[in-house]
Structure formats: structure tokens, C-alpha cells
Design a protein around this motif. Structure first.
Motif, PDB file in Angstrom:
ATOM      1  N   GLY A  67       9.401  49.769   2.851  1.00 46.51           N
ATOM      2  CA  GLY A  67       8.212  48.988   2.563  1.00 46.51           C
ATOM      3  C   GLY A  67       8.253  47.637   3.238  1.00 46.51           C
ATOM      4  O   GLY A  67       8.945  47.425   4.228  1.00 46.51           O
ATOM      5  N   ASP A  68       7.519  46.669   2.661  1.00 45.19           N
ATOM      6  CA  ASP A  68       7.431  45.344   3.257  1.00 45.19           C
ATOM      7  C   ASP A  68       8.777  44.636   3.301  1.00 45.19           C
ATOM      8  O   ASP A  68       9.093  43.938   4.263  1.00 45.19           O
ATOM      9  CB  ASP A  68       6.423  44.494   2.483  1.00 45.19           C
ATOM     10  N   ARG A  69       9.588  44.829   2.246  1.00 42.58           N
ATOM     11  CA  ARG A  69      10.902  44.159   2.225  1.00 42.58           C
ATOM     12  C   ARG A  69      11.786  44.693   3.340  1.00 42.58           C
ATOM     13  O   ARG A  69      12.485  43.932   4.024  1.00 42.58           O
ATOM     14  CB  ARG A  69      11.581  44.355   0.869  1.00 42.58           C
ATOM     15  N   GLY A  70      11.748  46.005   3.553  1.00 40.02           N
ATOM     16  CA  GLY A  70      12.535  46.584   4.637  1.00 40.02           C
ATOM     17  C   GLY A  70      12.066  46.091   5.991  1.00 40.02           C
ATOM     18  O   GLY A  70      12.870  45.788   6.874  1.00 40.02           O
ATOM     19  N   MET A  71      10.744  45.998   6.170  1.00 38.90           N
ATOM     20  CA  MET A  71      10.206  45.481   7.425  1.00 38.90           C
ATOM     21  C   MET A  71      10.669  44.055   7.661  1.00 38.90           C
ATOM     22  O   MET A  71      11.038  43.679   8.780  1.00 38.90           O
ATOM     23  CB  MET A  71       8.678  45.555   7.399  1.00 38.90           C
ATOM     24  N   LEU A  72      10.668  43.244   6.614  1.00 37.41           N
ATOM     25  CA  LEU A  72      11.113  41.855   6.724  1.00 37.41           C
ATOM     26  C   LEU A  72      12.577  41.787   7.133  1.00 37.41           C
ATOM     27  O   LEU A  72      12.943  41.068   8.066  1.00 37.41           O
ATOM     28  CB  LEU A  72      10.892  41.140   5.387  1.00 37.41           C
ATOM     29  N   ARG A 115       4.934  37.334  13.782  1.00 36.93           N
ATOM     30  CA  ARG A 115       3.773  37.238  12.902  1.00 36.93           C
ATOM     31  C   ARG A 115       3.838  38.304  11.814  1.00 36.93           C
ATOM     32  O   ARG A 115       3.466  38.047  10.666  1.00 36.93           O
ATOM     33  CB  ARG A 115       2.487  37.368  13.717  1.00 36.93           C
ATOM     34  N   ARG A 116       4.296  39.485  12.163  1.00 34.08           N
ATOM     35  CA  ARG A 116       4.408  40.563  11.167  1.00 34.08           C
ATOM     36  C   ARG A 116       5.458  40.210  10.117  1.00 34.08           C
ATOM     37  O   ARG A 116       5.247  40.389   8.917  1.00 34.08           O
ATOM     38  CB  ARG A 116       4.788  41.870  11.866  1.00 34.08           C
ATOM     39  N   VAL A 117       6.600  39.703  10.557  1.00 32.40           N
ATOM     40  CA  VAL A 117       7.658  39.312   9.626  1.00 32.40           C
ATOM     41  C   VAL A 117       7.192  38.155   8.755  1.00 32.40           C
ATOM     42  O   VAL A 117       7.433  38.123   7.546  1.00 32.40           O
ATOM     43  CB  VAL A 117       8.939  38.948  10.402  1.00 32.40           C
ATOM     44  N   GLY A 118       6.514  37.193   9.358  1.00 36.24           N
ATOM     45  CA  GLY A 118       6.067  36.033   8.600  1.00 36.24           C
ATOM     46  C   GLY A 118       5.019  36.371   7.558  1.00 36.24           C
ATOM     47  O   GLY A 118       5.020  35.814   6.452  1.00 36.24           O
ATOM     48  N   ALA A 119       4.141  37.328   7.875  1.00 36.64           N
ATOM     49  CA  ALA A 119       3.066  37.682   6.947  1.00 36.64           C
ATOM     50  C   ALA A 119       3.471  38.785   5.980  1.00 36.64           C
ATOM     51  O   ALA A 119       2.845  38.966   4.934  1.00 36.64           O
ATOM     52  CB  ALA A 119       1.829  38.113   7.733  1.00 36.64           C
ATOM     53  N   GLY A 120       4.510  39.560   6.344  1.00 38.94           N
ATOM     54  CA  GLY A 120       4.927  40.664   5.494  1.00 38.94           C
ATOM     55  C   GLY A 120       4.024  41.877   5.596  1.00 38.94           C
ATOM     56  O   GLY A 120       4.155  42.822   4.831  1.00 38.94           O
ATOM     57  N   GLN A 121       3.101  41.870   6.544  1.00 36.35           N
ATOM     58  CA  GLN A 121       2.172  42.983   6.722  1.00 36.35           C
ATOM     59  C   GLN A 121       1.538  42.868   8.108  1.00 36.35           C
ATOM     60  O   GLN A 121       1.631  41.815   8.741  1.00 36.35           O
ATOM     61  CB  GLN A 121       1.066  42.944   5.666  1.00 36.35           C
ATOM     62  N   PRO A 122       0.922  43.951   8.612  1.00 32.99           N
ATOM     63  CA  PRO A 122       0.271  43.854   9.922  1.00 32.99           C
ATOM     64  C   PRO A 122      -0.777  42.761   9.936  1.00 32.99           C
ATOM     65  O   PRO A 122      -1.502  42.560   8.956  1.00 32.99           O
ATOM     66  CB  PRO A 122      -0.370  45.247  10.086  1.00 32.99           C
ATOM     67  N   VAL A 123      -0.838  42.033  11.037  1.00 42.22           N
ATOM     68  CA  VAL A 123      -1.776  40.923  11.155  1.00 42.22           C
ATOM     69  C   VAL A 123      -2.545  41.052  12.457  1.00 42.22           C
ATOM     70  O   VAL A 123      -2.151  41.763  13.382  1.00 42.22           O
ATOM     71  CB  VAL A 123      -1.042  39.559  11.125  1.00 42.22           C
ATOM     72  N   ALA A 124      -3.657  40.347  12.529  1.00 43.84           N
ATOM     73  CA  ALA A 124      -4.452  40.333  13.752  1.00 43.84           C
ATOM     74  C   ALA A 124      -3.710  39.577  14.843  1.00 43.84           C
ATOM     75  O   ALA A 124      -2.746  38.847  14.587  1.00 43.84           O
ATOM     76  CB  ALA A 124      -5.801  39.680  13.467  1.00 43.84           C
ATOM     77  N   ALA A 125      -4.145  39.756  16.060  1.00 42.40           N
ATOM     78  CA  ALA A 125      -3.532  39.066  17.190  1.00 42.40           C
ATOM     79  C   ALA A 125      -3.687  37.555  17.027  1.00 42.40           C
ATOM     80  O   ALA A 125      -4.583  37.066  16.336  1.00 42.40           O
ATOM     81  CB  ALA A 125      -4.172  39.515  18.497  1.00 42.40           C
ATOM     82  N   ALA A 126      -2.792  36.820  17.669  1.00 43.20           N
ATOM     83  CA  ALA A 126      -2.859  35.364  17.618  1.00 43.20           C
ATOM     84  C   ALA A 126      -4.158  34.885  18.262  1.00 43.20           C
ATOM     85  O   ALA A 126      -4.791  35.584  19.051  1.00 43.20           O
ATOM     86  CB  ALA A 126      -1.660  34.767  18.345  1.00 43.20           C
ATOM     87  N   ALA A 127      -4.540  33.675  17.930  1.00 41.24           N
ATOM     88  CA  ALA A 127      -5.745  33.080  18.501  1.00 41.24           C
ATOM     89  C   ALA A 127      -5.597  32.956  20.014  1.00 41.24           C
ATOM     90  O   ALA A 127      -4.485  32.782  20.526  1.00 41.24           O
ATOM     91  CB  ALA A 127      -5.983  31.710  17.884  1.00 41.24           C
ATOM     92  N   PRO A 128      -6.712  33.042  20.753  1.00 42.72           N
ATOM     93  CA  PRO A 128      -6.636  32.986  22.226  1.00 42.72           C
ATOM     94  C   PRO A 128      -5.886  31.771  22.761  1.00 42.72           C
ATOM     95  O   PRO A 128      -5.132  31.891  23.725  1.00 42.72           O
ATOM     96  CB  PRO A 128      -8.109  32.978  22.643  1.00 42.72           C
ATOM     97  N   LEU A 129      -6.070  30.596  22.150  1.00 42.13           N
ATOM     98  CA  LEU A 129      -5.378  29.415  22.650  1.00 42.13           C
ATOM     99  C   LEU A 129      -3.874  29.557  22.495  1.00 42.13           C
ATOM    100  O   LEU A 129      -3.112  29.216  23.407  1.00 42.13           O
ATOM    101  CB  LEU A 129      -5.868  28.158  21.918  1.00 42.13           C
TER     102      LEU A 129
END
Length: 238
Positions: free
Chosen positions: A174-179, A212-226
Motif C-alpha cells: 500500500g501507501d506505506r510500502g510505496m513510501l 512527488r509520489r513519495v511526498g504525497a503518498g499517492q499518485p499526483v499530477a505532473a509538476a507545474a510547467p514552470l
């Protein structure tokens, strides 16, 4: 389907998985952009075979076919659409063909990240050698280590932490394992400063995805263009 259409389908499939590249390729010389995407699309085909779910026999057969195809590239003969772009470039294709079985071996769970890196060592070194030829760069052990880390990050994203943790590490799918597994992988993911610019940029994007995935604990959208632009600029400078 024409050869040109078939080639574009493979290139577009990779671009769809890596929309960040539309921003990042600004820092790749224009004459090398198509070559870079073709090469990354080829590596994606290999990773898809590694990360297959269910019966591995079709994926093993695919890797075997690719091995024969790469050996033919060494003799200036190609059948696959990606070969239209890549085969004319002198590179150690035969050595890469010989390293592909490592991807099948990498499917088996391991007890720690170090063992996962060891299984991919020959493959990563072969990829680094081809990239040095394609992009006129000096290869280095650091580049191979970064390639192995990026390949393992793709496996983590597709197969989950149990594929890299086994019973002796996180053991939590789960999320803990991903982290836990993601953090362990990031600690051993070097910044490939001596790799070709194309690899440096793609590796920076992939590492940013995992962070970003590790920091959020779940899939996240791509970083902002800048932020993508700054990441690619920094990686491109080496």
C-alpha cells in the motif's frame, strides 16, 4: 498502416506517457529530439515487457524478438519502425541484445534495493553504452547507476512496492510500502551529471515524479510547467 504512421504511433505512445517532455525538450538540440524520443520509446518497449502482469511467456518472447532485432541492427537490417530512426546510428546494439534477459530476471521480487540494482547492472551498462554512441557523450558508471534507478522507478510505478521489497523489506503493497521503497530508491539514485543531456533531462523528470509520489503518498499530477522548465534547464546544464 504505413511505416511512417507506425513509427509515429510508437513515438506518440511514449510522449503520451511523458507529457513533461513537451516542455523539457526545449533544452535538447532540435536535430536530436526525434532520435531521443525514438530511443526512449524503445526503452519503454523493454520496460513494458519487464513489467508485464500475468503470464510472462508472451513478454519473454517479445524480449527474445527484440534481441534478434537488435542483432540485425548491428548488420544494418531492421524490421521494427523504430529501427528507421535508430538502426542507422552506429551503436553496440548486439551488446544491448545480450543484456535484455536481465529484464526478465528483474521481475522476481528481491529482499532489498541493492539486489534489484545488481540484477539490472548489465542491462544498465549496455543502455549507457548505446546512449554514449547515440548522443556523442562519454559513458560512466554513474550513468549506468542512474539508468538502473530509473528502470526500477518504472517497475515500482507499474508493479508496486512488493516487486522491489519482497518479504525482507517493506512487505506492504500500500501507501506505506510505496513510501518506504520509494525513499530507499531515491537514496541510491545518483544524479547522472556525466550522462548525455537527453538522459540527464529524462532522469530528472523521472526522479521528480518519484519524489512527488513519495511526498504525497499517492499518485499526483505532473509538476507545474514552470517547475518542469527549471528542472529540465538544470538537468540540461549538467
Amino acid at each position: 498502416m504505413s511505416d511512417s504512421t507506425a513509427l509515429d504511433s510508437f513515438l506518440d505512445k511514449w510522449r503520451a506517457r511523458w507529457p513533461e517532455w513537451q516542455v523539457a525538450e526545449t533544452f535538447v538540440p532540435a536535430p536530436r529530439r526525434r532520435l531521443a524520443v525514438a530511443w526512449f520509446a524503445l526503452l519503454q518497449e523493454f520496460e513494458d515487457a519487464m513489467n508485464i502482469a500475468g503470464d510472462p511467456l508472451p513478454a519473454d518472447a517479445k524480449l527474445g524478438w527484440w534481441g534478434e532485432e537488435l542483432r540485425d541492427w548491428s548488420r544494418q537490417r531492421s524490421r521494427h519502425p523504430l529501427g528507421r530512426v535508430l538502426e542507422p546510428c552506429p551503436a553496440p546494439w548486439e551488446a544491448l541484445a545480450g543484456a535484455l534477459p536481465a529484464l526478465a530476471a528483474a521481475r522476481a521480487p528481491v529482499d532489498d534495493i541493492g539486489e534489484a540494482f545488481s540484477r539490472l547492472r548489465d542491462y544498465a551498462q549496455a543502455v549507457a553504452a548505446v546512449e554514449a554512441s547515440l548522443f556523442d557523450a562519454a559513458t560512466a558508471g554513474q550513468a549506468a547507476n542512474a539508468i538502473a534507478a530509473q528502470t526500477l522507478a518504472a517497475r515500482l510505478a507499474e508493479a508496486g512496492p512488493a516487486a522491489l521489497a519482497g518479504s525482507g523489506n517493506a512487505g506492504d503493497d500500500g501507501d506505506r510500502g510505496m513510501l518506504q521503497v520509494g525513499e530507499a530508491l531515491l537514496k541510491q539514485w545518483p544524479l547522472p551529471r556525466q550522462a548525455p543531456r537527453e538522459r540527464r533531462i529524462w532522469a530528472a523528470l523521472a526522479r521528480q515524479r518519484l519524489q512527488r509520489r513519495v511526498g504525497a503518498g499517492q499518485p499526483v499530477a505532473a509538476a507545474a510547467p514552470l517547475r518542469l522548465l527549471l528542472t529540465a534547464w538544470w538537468a540540461g546544464r549538467g
